[in-house]
Design a protein around this motif. Structure first.
Motif, mmCIF file in Angstrom:
data_model
loop_
_atom_site.group_PDB
_atom_site.id
_atom_site.type_symbol
_atom_site.label_atom_id
_atom_site.label_comp_id
_atom_site.label_asym_id
_atom_site.label_seq_id
_atom_site.Cartn_x
_atom_site.Cartn_y
_atom_site.Cartn_z
ATOM 1 N N UNK A 4 29.160 -44.439 -90.660
ATOM 2 C CA UNK A 4 28.188 -44.080 -91.695
ATOM 3 C C UNK A 4 27.407 -45.305 -92.148
ATOM 4 N N UNK A 5 28.102 -46.418 -92.343
ATOM 5 C CA UNK A 5 27.422 -47.641 -92.752
ATOM 6 C C UNK A 5 26.395 -48.073 -91.698
ATOM 7 N N UNK A 6 26.792 -48.012 -90.437
ATOM 8 C CA UNK A 6 25.876 -48.385 -89.358
ATOM 9 C C UNK A 6 24.680 -47.445 -89.314
ATOM 10 N N UNK A 7 24.943 -46.151 -89.503
ATOM 11 C CA UNK A 7 23.851 -45.173 -89.489
ATOM 12 C C UNK A 7 22.897 -45.410 -90.659
ATOM 13 N N UNK A 28 21.754 -40.799 -102.582
ATOM 14 C CA UNK A 28 20.999 -41.470 -103.637
ATOM 15 C C UNK A 28 20.709 -42.909 -103.227
ATOM 16 N N UNK A 29 19.693 -43.498 -103.875
ATOM 17 C CA UNK A 29 19.383 -44.893 -103.592
ATOM 18 C C UNK A 29 20.537 -45.829 -103.955
ATOM 19 N N UNK A 30 21.205 -45.618 -105.112
ATOM 20 C CA UNK A 30 22.356 -46.486 -105.422
ATOM 21 C C UNK A 30 23.455 -46.403 -104.367
ATOM 22 N N UNK A 31 23.679 -45.186 -103.821
ATOM 23 C CA UNK A 31 24.703 -45.034 -102.791
ATOM 24 C C UNK A 31 24.310 -45.790 -101.523
ATOM 25 N N UNK A 32 23.021 -45.744 -101.184
ATOM 26 C CA UNK A 32 22.544 -46.472 -100.007
ATOM 27 C C UNK A 32 22.666 -47.972 -100.228
ATOM 28 N N UNK A 33 22.236 -48.433 -101.398
ATOM 29 C CA UNK A 33 22.320 -49.864 -101.706
ATOM 30 C C UNK A 33 23.755 -50.352 -101.649
ATOM 31 N N UNK A 34 24.674 -49.543 -102.180
ATOM 32 C CA UNK A 34 26.088 -49.917 -102.180
ATOM 33 C C UNK A 34 26.628 -50.008 -100.759
ATOM 34 N N UNK A 35 26.240 -49.050 -99.896
ATOM 35 C CA UNK A 35 26.716 -49.056 -98.516
ATOM 36 C C UNK A 35 26.197 -50.283 -97.770
ATOM 37 N N UNK A 36 24.934 -50.642 -98.001
ATOM 38 C CA UNK A 36 24.352 -51.805 -97.326
ATOM 39 C C UNK A 36 25.005 -53.097 -97.826
ATOM 40 N N UNK A 41 28.640 -57.584 -96.665
ATOM 41 C CA UNK A 41 29.851 -58.330 -97.024
ATOM 42 C C UNK A 41 30.804 -58.395 -95.829
ATOM 43 N N UNK A 42 30.929 -57.288 -95.101
ATOM 44 C CA UNK A 42 31.821 -57.261 -93.939
ATOM 45 C C UNK A 42 31.270 -58.094 -92.783
ATOM 46 N N UNK A 43 29.959 -58.025 -92.577
ATOM 47 C CA UNK A 43 29.356 -58.804 -91.504
ATOM 48 C C UNK A 43 29.350 -60.287 -91.855
ATOM 49 N N UNK A 44 29.165 -60.589 -93.143
ATOM 50 C CA UNK A 44 29.195 -61.965 -93.605
ATOM 51 C C UNK A 44 27.848 -62.649 -93.645
ATOM 52 N N UNK A 45 26.754 -61.879 -93.463
ATOM 53 C CA UNK A 45 25.410 -62.455 -93.536
ATOM 54 C C UNK A 45 24.477 -61.464 -94.220
#
Length: 310
Positions: A4-7, A28-36, A41-45
């Motif tokens: 889902x995050x990748x999508x 929602x936009x907040x949900x999208x912003x949170x996922x990104x 954070x996981x990718x580290x960049x």
């Protein structure tokens, strides 16, 4: 990291607008912003830079990550299809093919039809036409199953098999004096203004290297053969040198003339290409069909005999 995050990232990278991306994803936009944010954070960049209006710009790292995210999502979708085929049998028989215009000859059409008639999978074709860089990108993203293309780069994930050659030729108007010639020597181009490819076309090095062996005045500014042939059609004085493509045969009032003494290796190579990863049943069967065909046949035919006659 979830699919889902990748999508979500893929959709946002393609729209570069948080409002549009959230709307198309039905979140929602907040949900999208949170996922990104979690993804970064996981990718580290940092993958995206967001401005106050909700628009986004990919960072350099984000552009590279987007390419791999697309491939990962395509691999997941492909894996699901393969797993379902193993469990339930082949159901999706749509074969997605990309092709440059020059390869779509009668031989190419017959080969596709032979597969359609012989295959028990009852395949249907979805064919996309574009230039090789776009087709290569679609292949790597998993948007097409196979492609007939020029080699762009040397990505180890793609398997290439020669399927045709495009010799360098001269294109003239039918009213030009050279239109009646069986061939033209390269030195006869000395001092002539000649249209040819710009550097974005994979065939450019082949044609340009031939022209540079003469004293022709080369205008290296054109993307494809159709554009150059159209300009020759419009002005009987115009000359063009490009790699032979059957698509120019559709343009009235232009004549293709062989060039003498340029060597048999003065050809641009066209390949049948596909990803080395596992394929759906219909794609795997088509790849096997093409590889067997290419053992004995090429798809592009040179329209002249050794005497320069059609």
């Amino acid at each position: 990291m979830t699919s889902d995050q990748l999508h979500y990232f893929k959709v946002l990278a393609e729209t570069l607008n948080y409002t549009q991306a959230a709307s198309s994803l039905f979140i929602s936009q907040p949900a999208l912003s949170s996922a990104i944010t979690r993804l970064e954070r996981e990718v580290g960049v940092k993958l995206l830079v967001r401005n106050r209006s909700g628009k986004a710009t990919l960072t350099e790292a984000g552009e590279r990550f987007y390419e791999h995210a697309c491939l990962a999502l395509a691999d997941i979708d492909n894996g699901i299809q393969i797993a379902r085929e193993i469990e339930y049998g082949a159901r999706n028989s749509t074969l997605r093919i990309g092709a440059v215009p020059c390869v779509q000859s009668a031989a190419w059409s017959r080969t596709l039809n032979d597969f359609r008639v012989a295959s028990p999978l009852n395949p249907t074709f979805s064919i996309r036409q574009a230039h090789s860089p776009e087709l290569t990108a679609w292949l790597l993203k998993g948007e097409i199953d196979a492609a007939f293309i020029s080699k762009v780069g040397d990505d180890s994930r793609i398997s290439y098999h020669l399927c045709g050659r495009q010799p360098v030729v001269l294109c003239v108007h039918r009213n030009h004096p050279w239109a009646q010639r069986k061939s033209i020597a390269l030195h006869e181009l000395d001092g002539c203004e000649v249209l040819t490819y710009d550097s974005s076309n994979p065939a450019a090095p082949t044609a340009v290297n031939v022209l540079r062996r003469s004293r022709a005045i080369a205008h290296e500014t054109f993307l494809d053969e159709m554009t150059m042939a159209s300009l020759v059609q419009a002005d009987s004085r115009t000359l063009a040198v490009f790699c032979y493509s059957l698509v120019v045969e559709a343009i009235r009032d232009v004549v293709i003339v062989p060039l003498e003494g340029i060597g048999s290796d003065a050809c641009h190579l066209v390949y049948f290409a596909y990803l080395k990863a596992s394929q759906r049943a219909v794609a795997s069967a088509f790849i096997d069909h093409m590889l067997k065909h290419l053992e004995t046949h090429e798809l592009l035919a040179w329209p002249f005999d050794d005497m320069g006659r059609r």
